[in-house]
Motif scaffolding. Structure first.
Motif, PDB file in Angstrom:
ATOM      1  N   UNK A  28      21.304  13.204 -10.235  1.00 46.87           N
ATOM      2  CA  UNK A  28      21.417  13.614  -8.846  1.00 46.87           C
ATOM      3  C   UNK A  28      20.243  13.039  -8.048  1.00 46.87           C
ATOM      4  N   UNK A  29      20.536  12.402  -6.936  1.00 50.51           N
ATOM      5  CA  UNK A  29      19.512  11.817  -6.088  1.00 50.51           C
ATOM      6  C   UNK A  29      19.182  12.803  -4.967  1.00 50.51           C
ATOM      7  N   UNK A  30      18.025  13.390  -5.053  1.00 51.01           N
ATOM      8  CA  UNK A  30      17.604  14.377  -4.070  1.00 51.01           C
ATOM      9  C   UNK A  30      17.064  13.666  -2.824  1.00 51.01           C
ATOM     10  N   UNK A  31      17.482  14.071  -1.629  1.00 46.23           N
ATOM     11  CA  UNK A  31      17.018  13.402  -0.410  1.00 46.23           C
ATOM     12  C   UNK A  31      15.506  13.493  -0.207  1.00 46.23           C
ATOM     13  N   UNK A  32      14.894  14.615  -0.582  1.00 46.24           N
ATOM     14  CA  UNK A  32      13.448  14.736  -0.384  1.00 46.24           C
ATOM     15  C   UNK A  32      12.691  13.779  -1.302  1.00 46.24           C
ATOM     16  N   UNK A  33      13.141  13.642  -2.538  1.00 40.80           N
ATOM     17  CA  UNK A  33      12.504  12.705  -3.453  1.00 40.80           C
ATOM     18  C   UNK A  33      12.708  11.274  -2.985  1.00 40.80           C
ATOM     19  N   UNK A  34      13.919  10.958  -2.538  1.00 39.93           N
ATOM     20  CA  UNK A  34      14.219   9.610  -2.057  1.00 39.93           C
ATOM     21  C   UNK A  34      13.343   9.265  -0.852  1.00 39.93           C
ATOM     22  N   UNK A  35      13.184  10.199   0.078  1.00 39.65           N
ATOM     23  CA  UNK A  35      12.359   9.922   1.251  1.00 39.65           C
ATOM     24  C   UNK A  35      10.891   9.779   0.866  1.00 39.65           C
ATOM     25  N   UNK A  36      10.415  10.574  -0.097  1.00 42.66           N
ATOM     26  CA  UNK A  36       9.029  10.468  -0.554  1.00 42.66           C
ATOM     27  C   UNK A  36       8.769   9.096  -1.173  1.00 42.66           C
ATOM     28  N   UNK A  37       9.645   8.667  -2.064  1.00 42.66           N
ATOM     29  CA  UNK A  37       9.463   7.375  -2.729  1.00 42.66           C
ATOM     30  C   UNK A  37       9.548   6.237  -1.713  1.00 42.66           C
ATOM     31  N   UNK A  38      10.490   6.322  -0.781  1.00 38.45           N
ATOM     32  CA  UNK A  38      10.641   5.277   0.224  1.00 38.45           C
ATOM     33  C   UNK A  38       9.379   5.160   1.081  1.00 38.45           C
ATOM     34  N   UNK A  39       8.860   6.291   1.555  1.00 38.54           N
ATOM     35  CA  UNK A  39       7.654   6.251   2.371  1.00 38.54           C
ATOM     36  C   UNK A  39       6.444   5.810   1.563  1.00 38.54           C
ATOM     37  N   UNK A  40       6.365   6.232   0.305  1.00 37.80           N
ATOM     38  CA  UNK A  40       5.241   5.853  -0.546  1.00 37.80           C
ATOM     39  C   UNK A  40       5.217   4.346  -0.791  1.00 37.80           C
ATOM     40  N   UNK A  41       6.380   3.742  -0.903  1.00 36.04           N
ATOM     41  CA  UNK A  41       6.457   2.314  -1.199  1.00 36.04           C
ATOM     42  C   UNK A  41       6.296   1.474   0.075  1.00 36.04           C
ATOM     43  N   UNK A  42       6.866   1.899   1.186  1.00 33.55           N
ATOM     44  CA  UNK A  42       6.919   1.069   2.383  1.00 33.55           C
ATOM     45  C   UNK A  42       5.760   1.254   3.350  1.00 33.55           C
ATOM     46  N   UNK A  43       5.080   2.366   3.310  1.00 29.48           N
ATOM     47  CA  UNK A  43       4.035   2.639   4.283  1.00 29.48           C
ATOM     48  C   UNK A  43       2.747   1.912   3.913  1.00 29.48           C
ATOM     49  N   UNK A  44       2.200   1.123   4.815  1.00 34.67           N
ATOM     50  CA  UNK A  44       0.907   0.483   4.521  1.00 34.67           C
ATOM     51  C   UNK A  44      -0.219   1.465   4.813  1.00 34.67           C
ATOM     52  N   UNK A  45      -0.538   2.282   3.854  1.00 35.34           N
ATOM     53  CA  UNK A  45      -1.521   3.335   4.050  1.00 35.34           C
ATOM     54  C   UNK A  45      -2.952   2.854   3.903  1.00 35.34           C
ATOM     55  N   UNK A  46      -3.841   3.768   3.589  1.00 29.22           N
ATOM     56  CA  UNK A  46      -5.259   3.438   3.479  1.00 29.22           C
ATOM     57  C   UNK A  46      -5.556   2.496   2.314  1.00 29.22           C
ATOM     58  N   UNK A  47      -4.633   2.384   1.356  1.00 25.35           N
ATOM     59  CA  UNK A  47      -4.838   1.454   0.239  1.00 25.35           C
ATOM     60  C   UNK A  47      -5.062   0.038   0.761  1.00 25.35           C
ATOM     61  N   UNK A  48      -4.201  -0.393   1.675  1.00 27.83           N
ATOM     62  CA  UNK A  48      -4.305  -1.752   2.196  1.00 27.83           C
ATOM     63  C   UNK A  48      -5.603  -1.962   2.964  1.00 27.83           C
ATOM     64  N   UNK A  49      -6.027  -0.958   3.699  1.00 25.67           N
ATOM     65  CA  UNK A  49      -7.281  -1.059   4.442  1.00 25.67           C
ATOM     66  C   UNK A  49      -8.458  -1.191   3.482  1.00 25.67           C
ATOM     67  N   UNK A  50      -8.478  -0.367   2.435  1.00 26.94           N
ATOM     68  CA  UNK A  50      -9.558  -0.458   1.456  1.00 26.94           C
ATOM     69  C   UNK A  50      -9.531  -1.774   0.702  1.00 26.94           C
ATOM     70  N   UNK A  51      -8.347  -2.238   0.335  1.00 30.86           N
ATOM     71  CA  UNK A  51      -8.243  -3.512  -0.364  1.00 30.86           C
ATOM     72  C   UNK A  51      -8.713  -4.667   0.513  1.00 30.86           C
ATOM     73  N   UNK A  52      -8.327  -4.660   1.776  1.00 32.97           N
ATOM     74  CA  UNK A  52      -8.754  -5.725   2.683  1.00 32.97           C
ATOM     75  C   UNK A  52     -10.270  -5.705   2.870  1.00 32.97           C
ATOM     76  N   UNK A  53     -10.832  -4.525   3.043  1.00 36.42           N
ATOM     77  CA  UNK A  53     -12.276  -4.396   3.219  1.00 36.42           C
ATOM     78  C   UNK A  53     -13.020  -4.841   1.970  1.00 36.42           C
ATOM     79  N   UNK A  54     -12.533  -4.402   0.811  1.00 31.04           N
ATOM     80  CA  UNK A  54     -13.166  -4.795  -0.436  1.00 31.04           C
ATOM     81  C   UNK A  54     -13.033  -6.302  -0.673  1.00 31.04           C
ATOM     82  N   UNK A  55     -11.877  -6.872  -0.329  1.00 33.88           N
ATOM     83  CA  UNK A  55     -11.690  -8.310  -0.473  1.00 33.88           C
ATOM     84  C   UNK A  55     -12.643  -9.109   0.399  1.00 33.88           C
ATOM     85  N   UNK A  56     -12.854  -8.648   1.619  1.00 31.78           N
ATOM     86  CA  UNK A  56     -13.774  -9.337   2.524  1.00 31.78           C
ATOM     87  C   UNK A  56     -15.211  -9.206   2.035  1.00 31.78           C
TER      88      UNK A  56
END
Length: 110
Positions: free
Chosen positions: A1-29
């Protein structure tokens, strides 16, 4: 069974450019690509682990949801209010040591 709340969580977790990208960019620079790679892999491991844990936890919680919905809502609101108060009252940090890039474990925990 595909739960809508789980599906939305995974989708947002994968697609949202969160603070990870900011930290990675800063660390890379600041430290270069090679010294930032452990942090990259740590963040990948952490995101995968977070998704698996969320899936297992949601499966268990969905059976108990009716009984724990109100207490969880109140606890979440209280935590967010406490967190915003701490951020509001926080002072700037003083640099005491030479900055270092995150390690694999640090990236996974982040």
């Amino acid at each position: 069974m595909l739960d809508p709340s789980f599906f939305s969580y995974v989708t947002l977790n994968v697609l949202t450019p969160g603070p990870n990208n900011l930290l990675l960019a800063t660390s890379g620079v600041n430290f270069g690509m090679r010294r930032t790679l452990p942090m990259v892999f740590g963040i990948l491991v952490g995101c995968a682990l977070q998704t698996v844990i969320a899936g297992v936890a949601l499966e268990v919680l969905l059976h108990w949801m009716a009984a724990i919905r109100l207490p969880l809502t109140l606890a979440g609101c209280a935590y967010l209010l406490w967190l915003s108060w701490k951020i509001f009252r926080a002072a700037a940090l003083e640099a005491r040591s030479k900055p270092q890039p995150m390690t694999l474990l640090g990236g996974a925990c982040f």
